[in-house]
Design a protein around this motif. Sequence first.
Motif, mmCIF file in Angstrom:
data_model
loop_
_atom_site.group_PDB
_atom_site.id
_atom_site.type_symbol
_atom_site.label_atom_id
_atom_site.label_comp_id
_atom_site.label_asym_id
_atom_site.label_seq_id
_atom_site.Cartn_x
_atom_site.Cartn_y
_atom_site.Cartn_z
ATOM 1 N N LEU A 126 0.849 -1.189 0.000
ATOM 2 C CA LEU A 126 0.000 0.000 0.000
ATOM 3 C C LEU A 126 0.883 1.236 0.000
ATOM 4 O O LEU A 126 1.769 1.374 0.841
ATOM 5 N N ILE A 127 0.648 2.121 -0.958
ATOM 6 C CA ILE A 127 1.439 3.351 -1.030
ATOM 7 C C ILE A 127 0.536 4.561 -0.814
ATOM 8 O O ILE A 127 -0.657 4.528 -1.114
ATOM 9 N N LEU A 128 1.126 5.631 -0.268
ATOM 10 C CA LEU A 128 0.392 6.839 0.067
ATOM 11 C C LEU A 128 1.057 8.037 -0.595
ATOM 12 O O LEU A 128 2.198 7.975 -1.028
ATOM 13 N N ASP A 150 -13.575 12.317 2.201
ATOM 14 C CA ASP A 150 -13.543 13.773 2.091
ATOM 15 C C ASP A 150 -12.425 14.284 1.188
ATOM 16 O O ASP A 150 -12.042 15.444 1.259
ATOM 17 N N ALA A 151 -11.901 13.435 0.317
ATOM 18 C CA ALA A 151 -10.885 13.872 -0.641
ATOM 19 C C ALA A 151 -11.504 14.864 -1.618
ATOM 20 O O ALA A 151 -12.677 14.739 -1.994
ATOM 21 N N SER A 152 -10.734 15.838 -2.058
ATOM 22 C CA SER A 152 -11.257 16.816 -3.011
ATOM 23 C C SER A 152 -11.515 16.151 -4.356
ATOM 24 O O SER A 152 -10.803 15.227 -4.757
ATOM 25 N N ASP A 182 -13.039 8.876 6.327
ATOM 26 C CA ASP A 182 -12.431 10.159 5.999
ATOM 27 C C ASP A 182 -10.929 10.143 6.292
ATOM 28 O O ASP A 182 -10.385 9.157 6.804
ATOM 29 N N ARG A 183 -10.267 11.245 5.957
ATOM 30 C CA ARG A 183 -8.808 11.298 6.089
ATOM 31 C C ARG A 183 -8.351 11.173 7.541
ATOM 32 O O ARG A 183 -7.275 10.623 7.803
ATOM 33 N N ASP A 184 -9.138 11.681 8.478
ATOM 34 C CA ASP A 184 -8.758 11.581 9.882
ATOM 35 C C ASP A 184 -8.723 10.124 10.334
ATOM 36 O O ASP A 184 -7.783 9.695 11.014
ATOM 37 N N ASN A 194 -2.327 13.082 7.316
ATOM 38 C CA ASN A 194 -3.129 13.499 6.171
ATOM 39 C C ASN A 194 -3.198 12.445 5.061
ATOM 40 O O ASN A 194 -2.817 12.678 3.917
ATOM 41 N N VAL A 195 -3.714 11.282 5.404
ATOM 42 C CA VAL A 195 -3.894 10.214 4.410
ATOM 43 C C VAL A 195 -5.183 10.473 3.638
ATOM 44 O O VAL A 195 -6.277 10.318 4.177
#
Length: 255
Positions: A126-128, A150-152, A182-184, A194-195
């Motif tokens: 898995l890459i971020l 919640d990604a743009s 969500d990102r949190d 901030n994933v």
Amino acid sequence: MRNPRNEPLGSDISGNARGGSDAPERRCVLTGETTARDDLLRLAVSPDGLVMPDAHAKAPGRGAWIGVDKAALAEALASGKLKSALSRAFKTGALIIPADLPDLAEAALRRALLDRLGLELRSGKLILGSDRIANEARMGKVAALYHAADASADGARKLDKAWRVGLDEEGSGLVGTRLPLDRDALSVALGRDNVVHLALVDHAAAQRVSVPLGRFATFIGAYSGTADSGAGNAGDQPDIAQDVDDNELNFEGNR
């Protein structure tokens, strides 16, 4: 030169990614409908009759399967339909069903998904990070692409495009899966800041993630099924469906 064309796992988690027509099937004790085992939630029953969610479908002892979402499970619990169905399946009324079973099931399924993502991150599958994902995607190395809830739209669109380019899928409409997290939640679970976007660079890993992701998303009503996602087509010969099973695998627990 672009890498040889890869076959994407696909952006619809309810499709064939979690098994084809020969996938094991089970019958939902509430609806009576038969569908792929990987799409259902197993309820484990302890020797003393306690009913608990088995998100990994590996708890020992007897278990029953349900294929409904959280709201339907809560309704079935409140009306007594769930206890009646389980009593018929297990041929006993000596069952203890927690009043918060729907919440327990959601938490267990959520944890199973996050644990799997964490395992794939530690294994390097898995890459971020947008830049890294875009680079790997353009080279055709991304098997599955995900975006936080919640990604743009703009950020997701750019990575979706890079993924399609790398797979020679321009114009196909292929997009990454919008996660029901969500990102949190992703950042806390994965121990990173901030994933927002995630990608799997291994097809086997993508298959492993698709099972807990599909179960969780279906249970909370984040996705709807497709014509290909349930039982096999007419004439297929899947494993015999059953309402109740005896699981001999070691208990992994629901944390």
